[in-house]
Design an enzyme around this catalytic site. Structure first.
Site, mmCIF file in Angstrom:
data_model
loop_
_atom_site.group_PDB
_atom_site.id
_atom_site.type_symbol
_atom_site.label_atom_id
_atom_site.label_comp_id
_atom_site.label_asym_id
_atom_site.label_seq_id
_atom_site.Cartn_x
_atom_site.Cartn_y
_atom_site.Cartn_z
ATOM 1 N N HIS A 62 0.847 -1.192 0.000
ATOM 2 C CA HIS A 62 0.000 0.000 0.000
ATOM 3 C C HIS A 62 0.880 1.239 0.000
ATOM 4 O O HIS A 62 2.114 1.150 0.100
ATOM 5 C CB HIS A 62 -0.981 -0.009 1.174
ATOM 6 C CG HIS A 62 -0.365 0.045 2.536
ATOM 7 N ND1 HIS A 62 0.427 -0.960 3.041
ATOM 8 C CD2 HIS A 62 -0.442 0.990 3.521
ATOM 9 C CE1 HIS A 62 0.805 -0.647 4.272
ATOM 10 N NE2 HIS A 62 0.292 0.545 4.568
ATOM 11 N N HIS A 64 1.266 3.888 2.017
ATOM 12 C CA HIS A 64 1.719 4.613 3.206
ATOM 13 C C HIS A 64 3.241 4.705 3.187
ATOM 14 O O HIS A 64 3.932 3.776 2.744
ATOM 15 C CB HIS A 64 1.241 3.924 4.484
ATOM 16 C CG HIS A 64 -0.150 4.323 4.885
ATOM 17 N ND1 HIS A 64 -0.951 3.541 5.697
ATOM 18 C CD2 HIS A 64 -0.890 5.440 4.585
ATOM 19 C CE1 HIS A 64 -2.115 4.154 5.884
ATOM 20 N NE2 HIS A 64 -2.099 5.289 5.214
ATOM 21 N N ASP A 66 5.747 4.454 5.240
ATOM 22 C CA ASP A 66 6.670 3.496 5.841
ATOM 23 C C ASP A 66 6.781 2.208 5.038
ATOM 24 O O ASP A 66 7.551 1.316 5.388
ATOM 25 C CB ASP A 66 6.280 3.187 7.292
ATOM 26 C CG ASP A 66 4.876 2.628 7.437
ATOM 27 O OD1 ASP A 66 3.984 3.061 6.694
ATOM 28 O OD2 ASP A 66 4.660 1.755 8.309
ATOM 29 N N HIS A 67 6.044 2.141 3.926
ATOM 30 C CA HIS A 67 6.107 0.972 3.056
ATOM 31 C C HIS A 67 6.669 1.289 1.666
ATOM 32 O O HIS A 67 6.928 0.361 0.901
ATOM 33 C CB HIS A 67 4.723 0.343 2.911
ATOM 34 C CG HIS A 67 4.212 -0.242 4.184
ATOM 35 N ND1 HIS A 67 4.200 -1.591 4.452
ATOM 36 C CD2 HIS A 67 3.705 0.347 5.297
ATOM 37 C CE1 HIS A 67 3.708 -1.808 5.666
ATOM 38 N NE2 HIS A 67 3.397 -0.642 6.191
ATOM 39 N N HIS A 139 -7.553 -1.897 5.753
ATOM 40 C CA HIS A 139 -6.660 -0.909 6.341
ATOM 41 C C HIS A 139 -7.261 0.470 6.079
ATOM 42 O O HIS A 139 -8.348 0.584 5.498
ATOM 43 C CB HIS A 139 -5.260 -1.066 5.731
ATOM 44 C CG HIS A 139 -4.191 -0.258 6.417
ATOM 45 N ND1 HIS A 139 -4.062 -0.205 7.781
ATOM 46 C CD2 HIS A 139 -3.205 0.541 5.913
ATOM 47 C CE1 HIS A 139 -3.037 0.567 8.091
ATOM 48 N NE2 HIS A 139 -2.509 1.042 6.974
ATOM 49 N N ASP A 210 -0.508 -4.059 5.916
ATOM 50 C CA ASP A 210 -1.195 -3.652 7.132
ATOM 51 C C ASP A 210 -2.669 -4.032 7.046
ATOM 52 O O ASP A 210 -3.311 -3.837 6.012
ATOM 53 C CB ASP A 210 -1.073 -2.142 7.318
ATOM 54 C CG ASP A 210 0.360 -1.704 7.586
ATOM 55 O OD1 ASP A 210 1.235 -2.578 7.680
ATOM 56 O OD2 ASP A 210 0.588 -0.490 7.694
ATOM 57 N N HIS A 268 6.290 -5.579 11.616
ATOM 58 C CA HIS A 268 5.586 -4.292 11.688
ATOM 59 C C HIS A 268 5.174 -4.032 13.138
ATOM 60 O O HIS A 268 4.014 -3.808 13.461
ATOM 61 C CB HIS A 268 4.367 -4.302 10.763
ATOM 62 C CG HIS A 268 3.840 -2.932 10.428
ATOM 63 N ND1 HIS A 268 2.903 -2.297 11.201
ATOM 64 C CD2 HIS A 268 4.121 -2.091 9.412
ATOM 65 C CE1 HIS A 268 2.606 -1.128 10.669
ATOM 66 N NE2 HIS A 268 3.350 -0.966 9.579
#
Length: 306
Positions: A62, A64, A66-67, A139, A210, A268
């Site tokens: 996805h 976001h 942090d990914h 998510h 997530d 995570h």
């Protein structure tokens, strides 16, 4: 198949955990695939044995940060590695716009072919060795989990039966192993099914983005040899996890148990938990799923054959 965890922290890095990235080695001349690429992923790669010119595919769960904040730099650096061939990048709708914007504003240029595939649920990639399926998770934004299935391999030759039938070793063994029936010099016919055991099932690895607990997480992890599942929060924090679109370690254990997975590795993990707290979190849920462990950065593990 071998899994290498390059980043295991949720949201932001810590002194010991970088943000999310997981590598899957396929056993072909150190070739590997990458699942997510949080900021600093290429630095983690430099500290590992993995080389960017051996990277064949990237799967983003996805959008976001942090990914995927580490993706533009990683893609650009790959041009400096001799022998870096074509690369396929899979991700949710919007991944192409993100990369195009980053490259346009930075005037970056790649010395290799980059194929960007914006995915929907279903089978998203197939080759002679593996099939990759994706399903949507639950998510705060659109997010996917991936299931990698290794194709079956031919069964073992029955050497005793071959000797009884008088089949000479050599090319005929290879034909029978590949499922081909043969005729020997004297005209005797030998069927592959008579001398080759049943196909050996391939291994399955599920790597989820997530998510809160959901039916698709169970489907992706169904009978998986290894399920990689997020565990942002500790057991007892389910209400907070749900509010942020995440799972607790007990949620992850429940998904693994319902799916019939053979092994669960959680990642995570929120920066609020130190190593001792993580160990306690794992021990507290072994009654739900005993074969559970927590990943840490640079943790490597083989995916055992059945």
């Amino acid at each position: 198949m071998r899994i290498v965890f390059l980043g295991t922290s949720a949201g932001r890095p810590t002194k010991t955990r970088n943000v999310t990235s997981v590598a899957l080695l396929l056993g072909r001349h150190n070739r590997f695939w990458l699942f997510d690429a949080g900021e600093g992923t290429q630095h983690r790669l430099l500290a590992s044995k993995l080389k960017l010119n051996k990277l064949e595919r990237i799967f983003i769960t996805h959008l976001h940060g942090d990914h995927l904040y580490g993706l533009p730099g990683l893609l650009t650096s790959r041009s400096y590695f001799e022998g870096a061939g074509p690369l396929r990048l899979f991700g949710p709708p919007g991944i192409r716009e993100y990369i195009d914007c980053a490259f346009k504003t930075s005037e970056a240029h790649l010395d290799y072919e980059l194929d960007i595939v914006e995915i929907e649920a279903g089978t998203i990639a197939e080759d002679e060795g593996h099939k990759v399926e994706a399903l949507e998770l639950e998510h705060r934004i659109r997010c996917f989990g991936y299931r990698v299935t290794e194709r079956p391999v031919p069964g073992q030759l029955d050497l005793a039966a071959l000797a009884r039938l008088g089949v000479p070793s050599g090319p005929l063994f290879g034909k029978l192993k590949r499922g081909e029936d043969i005729s020997m010099a004297d005209g005797t016919a030998v069927r592959s099914a008579e001398v080759v055991g049943p196909p050996i099932p391939g291994r399955t690895v599920a790597i989820l983005g997530d998510t809160t607990p959901c039916a698709n997480a169970v489907m992706l992890g169904k009978d998986a040899d290894v399920l990689v599942h997020e565990a942002t929060f500790a057991a007892g924090m389910e209400e907070k996890a749900l509010a942020y679109g995440h799972s607790t370690v007990r949620d992850a254990a429940g998904i693994a148990a319902e799916a019939g997975a053979k092994r669960l590795i959680v990642t995570h993990i929120s920066s609020r938990f130190d190593d001792e707290a993580v160990a306690r979190m794992i021990d507290e849920v072994k009654d739900v799923f005993p074969n559970i462990e927590a990943a840490e950065d640079f943790y490597e593990t083989d995916v055992a054959k059945n």
